[in-house]
Design an enzyme around this catalytic site. Structure first.
Site, PDB file in Angstrom:
ATOM      1  N   CYS A 313     -28.861  22.693   6.953  1.00 16.90           N
ATOM      2  CA  CYS A 313     -28.661  23.683   8.012  1.00 16.90           C
ATOM      3  C   CYS A 313     -28.053  22.996   9.240  1.00 16.90           C
ATOM      4  O   CYS A 313     -27.051  22.310   9.126  1.00 16.90           O
ATOM      5  CB  CYS A 313     -29.989  24.377   8.317  1.00 16.90           C
ATOM      6  N   LEU A 314     -28.635  23.152  10.414  1.00 17.48           N
ATOM      7  CA  LEU A 314     -28.091  22.513  11.609  1.00 17.48           C
ATOM      8  C   LEU A 314     -28.129  21.000  11.505  1.00 17.48           C
ATOM      9  O   LEU A 314     -27.328  20.303  12.142  1.00 17.48           O
ATOM     10  CB  LEU A 314     -28.875  22.956  12.849  1.00 17.48           C
TER      11      LEU A 314
END
Length: 580
Positions: A313-314
């Protein structure tokens, strides 16, 4: 974000007013949807042809609904021939048998057709800004969902049947659950059932040691479980908006456990849960104190070994920035990159982009400036709205009307154990990546100098998930035209979390996988999807095989735990993951 020290009194007043407004609106802008509504309504008023189309559609739907209602009534009265009338617009939300009986069949079809009309009315209107059109469509869907016949006890046949069978006891249980949920919400307590799960007791159990700690993260080295290991270790970088142990859930569903059992030396970052004192930490701090410090610690334990970077994800976005900066600076310590549901081009971020514009960010930034961080429940609320049927309305019907509270599982317990985000970092992230798309455009500065994904030459393994509402797979796929490296792209069934947590042996799993070699002509996402065969099962073994094939080599003796010059700081899962 602005610096409070340089703000004028009028700027501080505006900030305070916006922060107060955000508290009343749950951080949702009221100006942004109002502007969108004016844009849409004005341009629809200037589009007589489109209005004619919508009027004709309404007439068609009314005729179809009337015929369906008539046929259903005739059948229910025993006056019709055999056979069930077919609904004009079938919908999975109303698949239960009770919804096919008159008059409930008419109620649900009236709702579905109305929803379809509004979906059509908010698209393809001449002159409407794309973001405004999507906002109007989103809010129209939210308002319609509130009035769905499934949400009302007197128009939901499943609720009526349960009520008659139990003499109303379902409402009593639902009321008790509602009171409990409200109390937990007001006190900040975790959801019911969370007490059955605890990090270190039945979550995050893979043995390991904390081998490095600074003010932002702990680095965990996992103990070897095989007599020999792959020579090059893995460094896992999770998103800072989540606790890392989604990748180390209960035994049997832990990706970290699986990797160690396959003979990999695994390191994982565990981010600190920041408070107001970390308000000034920015993206550069996460690169410096997170990835750079973690790589130095790994190099101290395994000197001279290249490292396979793995970002989720991030965390994958952050790892991509770090890798591009390393390529810019001639740093060759990375062997490969693996990205799980991680975006690098934010030009089409999916429905999450509905909550990201200047009006919305002004409220978030004002709130974060005063508090010092973004609360976890603010982000969770946005995700709930994106999937309001699955995460909100159907849950409320099940718990409060049917009186059924589903048991929490390990993934749901992890999801409730969310983290905060420092004000500066989150503001920088939203503005530079989501709003301006600086990374994909070559404007992003790391350490004061621009980075470009086109500098990356490392082999990559990139995973997207089919039903991802956070990082839509077509957005993840955009890395293909940003980076000339070899990319092994995998599209797996499931969503942002369940698609990644996909251990072998689980049923109803499948994936597609294909490799784009350097210099190969670009293949559009839909063409890739249509032309890539489906493989049944989990994608984890395919990734393990890729790691072995691409960067394998002879296996070696497992490394020591921790560096010679630095003592082990404690057992996994460490201290930071326990912070609330």
């Amino acid at each position: 974000m602005r610096s409070p020290e340089t703000d004028s009194p009028s700027q501080r007043l505006d900030e305070q007013f916006h922060a107060a407004l955000a508290r009343w609106t749950r951080s949702l802008s009221v100006v942004s949807p109002a502007l969108a509504l004016v844009d849409w309504a004005a341009h629809l008023g200037l589009s007589p042809g489109r209005r004619q189309e919508l009027a004709a559609l309404a007439q068609q739907q009314a005729a179809e609904l009337a015929a369906y209602a008539r046929d259903g009534w005739l059948q229910a009265s025993g006056l019709a021939l055999a056979g069930t009338p077919q609904p004009p617009l079938p919908d999975r939300r109303f698949a239960a048998p009770g919804w096919q009986q008159w008059p409930f069949s008419v109620m649900q079809q009236a709702f579905v057709l109305q929803e379809a009309w509004w979906a059509e009315a908010t698209r393809d209107v001449w002159g409407v800004d794309k973001h405004h059109g999507e906002l109007v469509a989103f809010w129209a869907r939210q308002l319609l969902d509130m009035g769905s016949p499934a949400n009302l006890p007197w128009s939901n046949p499943e609720v009526l049947r349960r009520t008659l069978a139990e003499g109303g006891m379902n409402f009593l249980r639902g009321a008790q659950d509602w009171v409990d949920d409200v109390q937990r919400l007001l006190t900040g307590a975790p959801p019911a059932g969370s007490e059955d799960f605890a990090v270190g007791r039945n979550l995050a159990l893979t043995p390991g040691k904390v081998v490095w700690r600074n003010e932002l993260m702990e680095l965990i080295q996992y103990a070897p479980q095989t007599a020999s290991v792959q020579a090059e270790p893995l460094l896992i970088v999770p998103a800072w908006i989540m606790k890392y142990y989604i990748l180390d859930l209960a035994p049997g569903s832990s990706l970290i456990e699986y990797l160690v059992q396959q003979g990999h030396t695994v390191f994982a970052i565990s981010w600190k849960n920041p408070g107001a004192e970390q308000r000034e930490l920015g993206m550069d701090d996460y690169l410096r104190l997170g990835i750079a410090d973690a790589l130095r610690a790994v190099n101290a334990i395994l000197p001279g070994r290249k490292v396979h970077g793995v970002g989720y994800c991030l965390g994958g976005t952050l790892l991509s920035i770090a890798a591009a900066a390393m390529a810019r600076d001639g740093d060759e310590r990375l062997a490969s990159l693996t990205l799980f549901a991680a975006q690098t081009d934010f030009s089409e971020p999916g429905e999450l982009g509905l909550f990201i514009d200047e009006s919305q960010l002004s409220l978030l930034e004002a709130q974060m400036q005063q508090r010092g961080y973004l609360r976890a429940d603010q982000m969770a609320g946005a995700f709930q709205m994106l999937r309001s049927y699955d995460l909100l309305w159907s849950r409320m019907v099940q718990e409060y009307l049917l009186g059924e509270r589903p048991a929490l599982n390990a993934l749901m317990a992890w999801n409730a154990d969310a983290t905060r985000m420092p004000a500066r970092m989150h503001g920088d992230y939203l503005r530079q990546l989501f709003l301006r798309n600086d990374l994909a455009e070559g404007r992003y500065l790391a350490g004061g100098r621009a980075v470009a994904l086109s500098d990356l030459q490392l082999p990559m393994f990139v995973v997207g998930t089919e039903t991802d509402h956070v990082a839509p797979w077509r957005s993840v796929y955009k890395l293909h035209h940003l980076c000339p490296a070899e990319i092994r792209f995998v599209l797996t069934s499931g969503g942002h979390n369940a698609g990644i947590v996909s251990p072998p042996g689980q049923g109803h799993r499948h994936f597609r996988a294909a490799t784009a070699a350097p210099g190969q002509p670009y293949v559009a996402p839909q063409d890739w999807f249509d032309g890539t065969p489906v493989t049944e099962g989990s994608w984890w073994p395919a990734w393990g095989q890729w790691l072995a094939d691409e960067r394998g080599g002879p296996r070696v003796k497992p490394p020591r735990m921790g560096a010679k010059a630095a003592p082990v700081l404690g057992d996994a899962p460490g201290q930071y993951v326990l912070e609330r």
